[in-house]
Design a protein around this motif. Structure first.
Motif, short mmCIF file in Angstrom:
data_model
loop_
_atom_site.label_atom_id
_atom_site.label_comp_id
_atom_site.label_asym_id
_atom_site.label_seq_id
_atom_site.Cartn_x
_atom_site.Cartn_y
_atom_site.Cartn_z
N ARG A 200 6.51 1.12 -8.66
CA ARG A 200 5.86 2.22 -9.37
C ARG A 200 5.16 3.16 -8.38
O ARG A 200 4.73 2.74 -7.29
CB ARG A 200 4.85 1.70 -10.38
N PRO A 201 5.00 4.43 -8.75
CA PRO A 201 4.35 5.39 -7.84
C PRO A 201 2.94 4.98 -7.42
O PRO A 201 2.50 5.31 -6.32
CB PRO A 201 4.32 6.68 -8.67
N GLU A 202 2.25 4.24 -8.28
CA GLU A 202 0.87 3.86 -7.97
C GLU A 202 0.77 2.95 -6.75
O GLU A 202 -0.30 2.86 -6.12
CB GLU A 202 0.24 3.15 -9.18
N ALA A 203 1.85 2.25 -6.40
CA ALA A 203 1.82 1.35 -5.24
C ALA A 203 2.25 2.02 -3.96
O ALA A 203 2.14 1.42 -2.88
CB ALA A 203 2.73 0.14 -5.51
N ARG A 204 2.71 3.26 -4.04
CA ARG A 204 3.33 3.90 -2.87
C ARG A 204 2.38 4.71 -1.98
O ARG A 204 2.66 4.85 -0.79
CB ARG A 204 4.47 4.80 -3.33
N PRO A 205 1.29 5.28 -2.50
CA PRO A 205 0.44 6.08 -1.61
C PRO A 205 -0.05 5.29 -0.40
O PRO A 205 -0.48 4.15 -0.52
CB PRO A 205 -0.73 6.48 -2.52
N GLY A 206 0.05 5.90 0.76
CA GLY A 206 -0.40 5.25 1.98
C GLY A 206 0.60 4.31 2.59
O GLY A 206 0.32 3.72 3.65
#
Length: 288
Positions: A200-206
């Motif tokens: 999910r996009p929420e796990a991808r930042p950083g």
């Protein structure tokens, strides 16, 4: 990279693969692989290297290293299969769940004591499962602590030598096999679809991925936490010692190293690092 070998190929008409007396042919093949693809075989344990190359030779019906080198010239696409076999790019999310539980308990509270960015290096990350697992574990911990707003501090870099694996990591889509050790509530919260399962996009930042050779490439620096699990065991002792010293230098004072369960610190590293959890192979560079 993983701690297992690829599943066996379907039976092939039996033949005897010469394993002794062909050292010169093997050296020529190793030089060829490095010249053609930039993959340095020189520091792999020889028995391990021979065994992995033999997997592809049997699959393609080649009886000598010289014959296999000629095949690589005729069919360059075979290099992709060879490098997959040499680097053993098979891993899973939340592999050895007890290790991740120990990281939550013994590492994360210390990492999040300050306010600076937290740099994490997943060395030998293959197709990215470990790097994304680290992201999820850190965000889950922050959520339980009521500090999810600090997730912007997370900086995770997954490195590998295999370009195809890195491309797959950036896409972030995975088969059922990658999910077999993932707790059900995590699967529902952090992935969509299935199969393939998409991060999910929420796990991808950083989270980012880059190609890097552990042996001859420039190491990352200023890291707070390094995962390198079941990778160094495939190298000879001299390179193992070199890598452990490199990881020590890459960590900030007080930073943590997480190794594979079949690995152990050797040489100077036994004096440099302090054990945090011996069972789960978690060690720390002493604080300044």
């Amino acid at each position: 990279m993983s701690d297992g070998f690829p599943p066996p190929f379907p039976p092939f008409p039996p033949f005897s693969l010469q394993m002794e007396g062909d050292d010169e042919e093997l050296e020529n093949l190793k030089r060829k692989i490095e010249q053609d693809r930039g993959f340095n075989c020189q520091f792999y344990k020889e028995k391990c290297l021979r065994r992995r190359i033999a997997v592809r030779m049997r699959a393609r019906g080649q009886r000598t290293f010289q014959d296999y080198g000629a095949l690589l010239d005729r069919d360059p696409a075979e290099y992709d299969h060879l490098l997959d076999t040499l680097t053993i790019n098979v891993t899973k999310f939340f592999r050895n769940l007890e290790t991740w539980n120990a990281v939550e308990q013994h590492v994360l509270p210390t990492l999040f004591e300050g306010r600076a960015p937290i740099k994490v290096w997943s060395a030998g990350s293959a197709s990215g499962e470990e790097a994304y697992t680290a992201s999820i574990v850190m965000r889950e911990w922050l959520r339980r602590e009521g500090r999810l707003g600090e997730a912007g501090r997370i900086r995770i870099t997954g490195t590998d030598i295999d370009r195809r694996s890195l491309d797959a990591a950036r896409v972030g889509e995975y088969p059922d096999l990658s999910m077999t050790e993932t707790p059900g509530h995590i699967r529902g919260a952090w992935f969509t679809g299935g199969p393939p399962w998409t991060v999910r996009p929420e796990a991808r930042p950083g989270v980012e991925f880059e190609r890097r050779d552990l042996i001859s490439g420039e190491p990352l620096t200023g890291q707070n936490l390094i995962f390198c699990r079941n990778v160094v065991i495939y190298f000879d002792r001299q390179i193992q010692e070199q890598l452990f010293k490199q990881f020590y230098d890459s960590l900030v004072p007080g930073g943590f190293l997480v190794m594979g369960k079949v690995e152990t610190l050797i040489g100077e590293a036994r004096l440099l690092f302090r054990p945090v959890n011996n069972r789960e192979r978690i060690f720390r560079r002493p604080p300044a």
